[in-house]
Design a protein around this motif. Structure first.
Motif, mmCIF file in Angstrom:
data_model
loop_
_atom_site.group_PDB
_atom_site.id
_atom_site.type_symbol
_atom_site.label_atom_id
_atom_site.label_comp_id
_atom_site.label_asym_id
_atom_site.label_seq_id
_atom_site.Cartn_x
_atom_site.Cartn_y
_atom_site.Cartn_z
ATOM 1 N N GLU A 210 31.291 55.009 34.882
ATOM 2 C CA GLU A 210 30.083 54.845 36.183
ATOM 3 C C GLU A 210 29.225 54.790 36.103
ATOM 4 N N GLY A 211 28.450 54.234 35.296
ATOM 5 C CA GLY A 211 27.352 54.327 35.124
ATOM 6 C C GLY A 211 26.811 52.586 35.048
ATOM 7 N N VAL A 212 27.852 52.380 33.359
ATOM 8 C CA VAL A 212 27.688 51.410 32.654
ATOM 9 C C VAL A 212 28.920 50.000 32.901
ATOM 10 N N ALA A 213 29.809 50.520 32.184
ATOM 11 C CA ALA A 213 31.284 49.627 32.348
ATOM 12 C C ALA A 213 31.915 49.684 34.309
ATOM 13 N N ARG A 214 31.439 50.787 34.976
ATOM 14 C CA ARG A 214 31.833 50.606 36.185
ATOM 15 C C ARG A 214 33.657 50.601 36.715
ATOM 16 N N GLY A 215 34.236 51.051 35.651
ATOM 17 C CA GLY A 215 35.460 50.839 35.455
ATOM 18 C C GLY A 215 35.880 49.797 34.161
ATOM 19 N N ASP A 216 35.427 49.233 34.247
ATOM 20 C CA ASP A 216 36.462 47.749 33.559
ATOM 21 C C ASP A 216 36.134 48.352 31.856
ATOM 22 N N ALA A 217 37.591 48.178 31.385
ATOM 23 C CA ALA A 217 38.280 48.473 30.745
ATOM 24 C C ALA A 217 37.598 47.074 29.101
ATOM 25 N N ILE A 218 36.740 46.566 29.179
ATOM 26 C CA ILE A 218 36.800 45.292 28.117
ATOM 27 C C ILE A 218 35.045 45.333 27.970
#
Length: 635
Positions: free
Chosen positions: A521-529
């Motif tokens: 939630e803080g960094v990737a924001r739901g992006d798997a890569i």
């Protein structure tokens, strides 16, 4: 956040902080974390030490023992002598050395591979007129890269495989790590060899050697199947140039020729008198297939005509008589047992090598190995002598010992200590000199091959396959029995065994998923890569600051939790942890191989990042696409 989650996160934070502080050894910190979890009720007392029976822990211990077998048998020395070019240029020589280090690290402990090749690296640096560090750091990084290529190459791979098995999907196979690990290793080695070595600071070697022994004079026999048989002396001398050794005499039919002509042809059965540094002796022996004369001869020679010798030597100085009477008393009191002592199996006492310096008042001054009946009385061999000044023209076994001589002795440790006390010599050091034994080298290699094959083909679980390999090594004596437990890095075993239950507590309390969600939630924001890249980078960062096995144990639950939160396969995330935990290139404390070169390379703490940082960026650039290709997120 539950109370259990708060407790496990507090323990985990304190554990990582203690790892980074470095005041306590990592196994102590891990044991403290485990006991804290037990006291907090996060790990059941009955499960507290279950980690020590984990297959990953057993496999790590077994691989360390099998690596010792490859080392002590001389198998690696033989391989290095055959694969490393003697007179190639800078790029070719460095590529061969680093490539060999990476290859060995894939199948044996990478710290062991580094230790074996360090003397070769130092010789290469001298031949190429380079600061030692510019060869040592590329070799250290190459061995680290090579460990990524197989499941047994490095402890993090075994830990990652164990966590996958706990998920119910089975452990990774032996070569599941190879596609990504090989791509990263090849890319990293090419960068190091072509450009990276220039980024290493040119430091002078730190003067950390304990003492300089000088060159030894020793005798080696030319065997019928030796490469030296039939060669001209000049051809042999050209071969020995790479080891900084030279032929100073030749013995044929018990007649010694000093300074023999370079055009003389060497025959099987000849004895070459060679002057070489003691650490170069294994290379000399393995390159030409020679055998140390004194190590292979029988005690019968010592006994022939010895009564006449003793009569002739009667009436020596009092110091000589003192040592002589003590030894003669031993021989007399065990007179009828002399043959039994002489025939005592070397399996009863493990053989070692020791350097002794002859004190001015030593009782053996003026006497030879033959006079002293070294084999009959003590079961010892005199392998070589180092003497300042003029070279002696006598045979090694008849050489009169002088004050200040350095003696390289071979035999059981207790017998060596007893001889030193009786004779008035001072032990300088036990030598880790590996005298190549072709038979044992082949056996050690085959045992390792069968162990790897059994695990790779799925015939046996990895832990069972390698445990059988250890048992075979002990039975076949490719590993000295005394060295079996010495071969195991016990702090690493305690670290792994202690942290596995701690990692289980992270999963069972839901703390791993909590950390994973915070990262997403803080960094990737739901992006798997982005999440995959983040797991890789965080693991690499931690591995630079704390033990790589500890890093893998901490990050595996987080990686699995991240994959679960994203609804993708956990395999690429676990592989990212395996790659990241093995990439410790920024500091001397991140990996033992980095620490090994700190003194010999004359490095400072801040020297590592100059080559390490671009190498880690390259690893990320290669790893992420390969992870997505080989281990798809939706696989």
């Amino acid at each position: 956040m539950t109370q259990e989650q708060l407790l496990i996160l507090a323990i985990l934070t304190a554990t990582v902080g203690m790892f980074l502080w470095g005041r306590w050894r990592h196994d102590m910190v891990a044991a403290g974390a485990l006991l804290a979890c037990v006291l907090a009720g996060l790990v059941a007392p009955a499960e507290a030490f279950s980690g020590f029976g984990h297959p990953a822990v057993v496999t790590v211990a077994c691989v360390l023992v099998l690596s010792r077998g490859l080392q002590s048998s001389g198998a690696v020395d033989v391989l290095a002598a055959r694969l490393l070019p003697a007179k190639a240029g800078m790029v070719a020589s460095l590529a061969a050395l680093v490539g060999l280090g990476a290859l060995l690290s894939g199948f044996m402990n990478n710290v062991g591979a580094m230790a074996l090749l360090m003397p070769v690296a130092m010789q290469l640096a001298g031949r190429l007129s380079l600061p030692p560090g510019r060869v040592l750091m590329p070799l250290a990084f190459g061995t680290i890269l090579g460990g990524m290529t197989t499941m047994i190459g490095t402890p993090p791979n075994l830990i990652v495989s164990g966590f996958r098995a706990q998920q119910g999907t089975g452990s990774f196979a032996m070569f599941d790590f190879t596609p990504i690990g090989l791509a990263v290793a090849l890319g990293g080695i090419l960068f190091i060899v072509l450009l990276g070595w220039r980024l290493v600071p040119a430091r002078e070697k730190a003067s950390t050697e304990g003492f300089e022994t000088g060159a030894y004079v020793t005798e080696v026999r030319v065997l019928p199947d030796s490469k030296a048989a039939g060669l001209l002396l000049r051809e042999i001398e050209r071969t020995l140039d790479g080891a900084d050794a030279q032929v100073i005499g030749l013995v044929r039919n018990e007649v010694r020729m000093n300074a023999p002509q370079s055009g003389r042809r060497v025959l099987a059965g000849d004895i070459l008198v060679i002057e070489a540094e003691v650490d170069a002796l294994p290379e000399v022996l393995s390159t030409l297939g020679l055998k140390l004369e004194e190590a292979g001869s029988s005690s019968a020679e010592d006994e022939t005509g010895q009564e006449d010798k003793d009569e002739k030597n009667h009436g020596r100085d009092k110091a000589g008589e003192k040592a002589g009477h003590k030894a003669e008393h031993k021989a007399g009191s065990a007179g009828e047992d002399a043959e039994a002592e002489a025939e005592k199996s070397p399996q009863d006492d493990e053989i070692t090598l020791m350097e002794l310096v002859v004190r001015p008042e030593a009782g053996l001054i003026g006497r030879s190995a033959k006079d002293l009946l070294l084999r009959t009385r003590y079961g010892l061999n005199l392998l070589a002598v180092s003497r300042e000044g003029a070279r002696s023209k006598a045979r090694l076994r008849t050489l009169k010992i002088q004050a200040g001589d350095l003696l390289l002795m071979q035999g059981p440790l207790e017998a060596l200590s007893e001889f030193a006390a009786d004779s008035g010599c001072v032990p300088l050091a036990r030598r880790e000199l590996r005298i190549p034994d072709r038979g044992k080298a082949w056996v050690a290699g085959l045992v390792m091959a069968f162990a790897v094959g059994g695990a790779a083909l799925g015939l046996l679980p990895a832990a069972i396959s390698f445990a059988l390999g250890v048992l075979a090594s002990m039975a076949l004596r490719t590993v000295p029995l005394r060295a079996v437990y010495e071969s195991i890095d016990w702090p690493v075993i305690v670290l792994l065994g202690a942290l596995i239950p701690v990692a289980g507590a992270m999963e069972s309390t839901g703390s791993a998923n909590l950390i994973a969600r915070a990262l997403l939630e803080g960094v990737a924001r739901g992006d798997a890569i982005v999440g995959l890249s983040l797991v890789l980078v965080v693991t690499m960062f931690l591995s630079d600051l704390m033990n790589n096995a500890a890093t893998a144990a901490v990050m595996c639950p987080i990686a699995i939790g991240t994959a679960t939160a994203l609804g993708v396969s956990a395999d690429p995330f676990l592989m990212a942890v395996a790659i990241g935990a093995s990439c410790a290139f920024l500091t001397p404390i991140g990996h033992q191989n980095n620490t090994l070169i700190l003194g010999p390379g004359g490095f400072r703490f801040g020297d590592y990042w100059r080559l390490g940082l671009p190498l880690e960026l390259l690893v990320v650039a290669i790893s992420v696409p390969m992870l997505l290709l080989v281990w798809p997120l939706r696989g």
